[in-house]
Design a protein around this motif. Structure first.
Motif, short mmCIF file in Angstrom:
data_model
loop_
_atom_site.label_atom_id
_atom_site.label_comp_id
_atom_site.label_asym_id
_atom_site.label_seq_id
_atom_site.Cartn_x
_atom_site.Cartn_y
_atom_site.Cartn_z
N SER A 37 50.12 47.65 14.40
CA SER A 37 50.18 47.35 12.96
C SER A 37 49.15 46.27 12.60
O SER A 37 48.63 46.25 11.49
N MET A 38 48.85 45.40 13.56
CA MET A 38 47.87 44.32 13.29
C MET A 38 46.45 44.88 13.23
O MET A 38 45.67 44.53 12.36
N PHE A 39 46.14 45.79 14.19
CA PHE A 39 44.80 46.40 14.16
C PHE A 39 44.64 47.24 12.90
O PHE A 39 43.57 47.27 12.29
N ARG A 40 45.71 47.92 12.52
CA ARG A 40 45.66 48.74 11.31
C ARG A 40 45.40 47.87 10.08
O ARG A 40 44.57 48.18 9.23
N THR A 41 46.14 46.75 9.98
CA THR A 41 46.00 45.88 8.82
C THR A 41 44.59 45.30 8.73
O THR A 41 43.94 45.36 7.68
N LEU A 42 44.11 44.76 9.86
CA LEU A 42 42.77 44.15 9.81
C LEU A 42 41.70 45.19 9.50
O LEU A 42 40.71 44.89 8.84
N LEU A 46 39.08 44.49 6.60
CA LEU A 46 37.64 44.39 6.91
C LEU A 46 36.86 45.52 6.27
O LEU A 46 35.71 45.35 5.86
N ASP A 47 37.50 46.68 6.16
CA ASP A 47 36.81 47.81 5.56
C ASP A 47 36.60 47.60 4.06
O ASP A 47 35.58 48.04 3.51
N ARG A 48 37.54 46.93 3.44
CA ARG A 48 37.35 46.60 2.01
C ARG A 48 36.11 45.73 1.83
O ARG A 48 35.47 45.75 0.79
N LEU A 49 35.81 44.96 2.85
CA LEU A 49 34.63 44.08 2.78
C LEU A 49 33.38 44.80 3.31
O LEU A 49 32.34 44.18 3.51
N GLY A 82 49.14 36.97 1.67
CA GLY A 82 50.28 37.26 0.79
C GLY A 82 50.41 38.72 0.38
O GLY A 82 51.42 39.11 -0.20
N GLU A 83 49.42 39.56 0.71
CA GLU A 83 49.51 40.99 0.34
C GLU A 83 50.27 41.76 1.44
O GLU A 83 49.92 41.67 2.62
N ASP A 84 51.27 42.53 1.02
CA ASP A 84 52.09 43.28 1.97
C ASP A 84 51.38 44.59 2.40
O ASP A 84 51.06 45.42 1.55
N PHE A 85 51.17 44.76 3.70
CA PHE A 85 50.49 45.96 4.21
C PHE A 85 51.44 46.93 4.92
O PHE A 85 50.99 47.91 5.52
N HIS A 93 44.53 58.07 6.97
CA HIS A 93 43.14 57.67 7.23
C HIS A 93 43.03 56.33 7.95
O HIS A 93 41.99 56.00 8.53
N VAL A 94 44.11 55.56 7.95
CA VAL A 94 44.07 54.23 8.58
C VAL A 94 43.99 54.33 10.12
O VAL A 94 43.42 53.46 10.77
N SER A 95 44.50 55.43 10.68
CA SER A 95 44.41 55.60 12.14
C SER A 95 42.95 55.63 12.58
O SER A 95 42.56 55.01 13.57
N GLU A 96 42.17 56.35 11.81
CA GLU A 96 40.74 56.49 12.11
C GLU A 96 40.04 55.12 11.97
O GLU A 96 39.29 54.69 12.85
N LEU A 97 40.34 54.44 10.86
CA LEU A 97 39.74 53.11 10.63
C LEU A 97 40.10 52.15 11.76
O LEU A 97 39.25 51.42 12.27
N ALA A 98 41.38 52.19 12.15
CA ALA A 98 41.86 51.25 13.18
C ALA A 98 41.18 51.54 14.52
O ALA A 98 40.88 50.61 15.26
N SER A 99 40.92 52.82 14.80
CA SER A 99 40.28 53.08 16.10
C SER A 99 38.82 52.60 16.09
O SER A 99 38.28 52.27 17.14
#
Ligand code: DC
Length: 231
Positions: A37-42, A46-49, A82-85, A93-99
């Protein structure tokens, strides 16, 4: 050697380790920490940036500015500034981003620190890919949970079909995806997925949930007794 009070559960995706690690923690009445869940959140943050192709320095300085919290309140699994993820990280699509982002060295270093701090003061179940090898190499109980790619693909198909009953899924294609992801996880340079030498291997291919849980509880108690850790 300082024994670490962590039950380290590692293994490939679809092995059932998340579900079972969560149940184990509940049975033992200790905290469950889901590192995926931590890798997914980051990866979302980071992708937003737009940092997918950025240098390690840029990623590192972005990480310095964020405040990540695991279970800041009973309803939130994970938040950043403070944003809930909690829900967003389960989107497909987050699985792909996280990998992708989980291969970045600054991301791994950042979470290594975070995970070690989280587990400092309590016995917990921590689940991931490199908990027994990298994060807590001296943990008193390490279990590597796996299952054949055929079984993991079948489980994945059932999960997908439950979510989207009108969709037609192809088992062979899902199996290919499972195997491709294993390859990526096992062959990456930083913290690859591998069984720690002193980890117990648990192949759940022919086991039901109850059998897996019984094994996990028994093993945790035996290991805790041997290490003199109250559980
Ligand atoms: O377990 P999961 O599917 O939620 O993990 C998401 C991604 O994070 C996956 O690509 C593997 C990676 N990961 C990792 O590299 N190390 C961990 N300890 C946990 C997850």
């Amino acid at each position: 050697m300082n024994i670490e009070k962590v039950i380290a559960i590692d293994g490939p995706s679809g092995s059932g380790k998340s579900t079972m690690a969560k149940k184990l923690a509940k049975q033992l009445n200790i905290v469950f920490i889901d590192t995926g869940s931590m890798f997914r959140t980051l990866s979302i943050v980071l992708d937003r940036l737009s940092l997918k192709n950025s240098s390690d320095d840029q990623i590192e300085s972005a990480l310095k500015k964020i405040n990540i919290e695991y279970m800041p309140n009973p309803k939130t699994l994970i938040s950043v500034d403070g944003e809930d993820f909690t829900l967003a990280i389960r989107e497909h699509h987050v699985s792909e981003l996280a990998s992708i982002y989980s291969q970045k060295i600054p991301v791994r270093n950042f979470l290594l620190q975070f995970q070690r701090e989280l587990a400092q003061s309590r016995v917990c179940v921590m689940e991931g890919r490199d908990i027994g090898t990298v994060v807590f190499p001296n943990s008193f109980c390490k279990i590597f949970v796996t299952a054949s790619s055929q079984v993991r693909a079948q489980r994945r198909l059932e999960q997908l079909a439950e979510k989207n009953p009108n969709e037609n899924y192809n088992l062979a294609k899902i199996k290919e995806d499972v195997e491709a992801r294993d390859k990526m996880d096992m062959e990456r340079e930083v913290a690859p997925l591998k069984q720690a030498e002193d980890a117990i291997l648990l192949d759940t291919s022919d086991m039901n949930e109850e059998e897996v849980l019984t094994f996990l509880i028994k093993t945790s108690h035996e290991k805790a007794k041997a290490a003199g850790i109250p559980l």
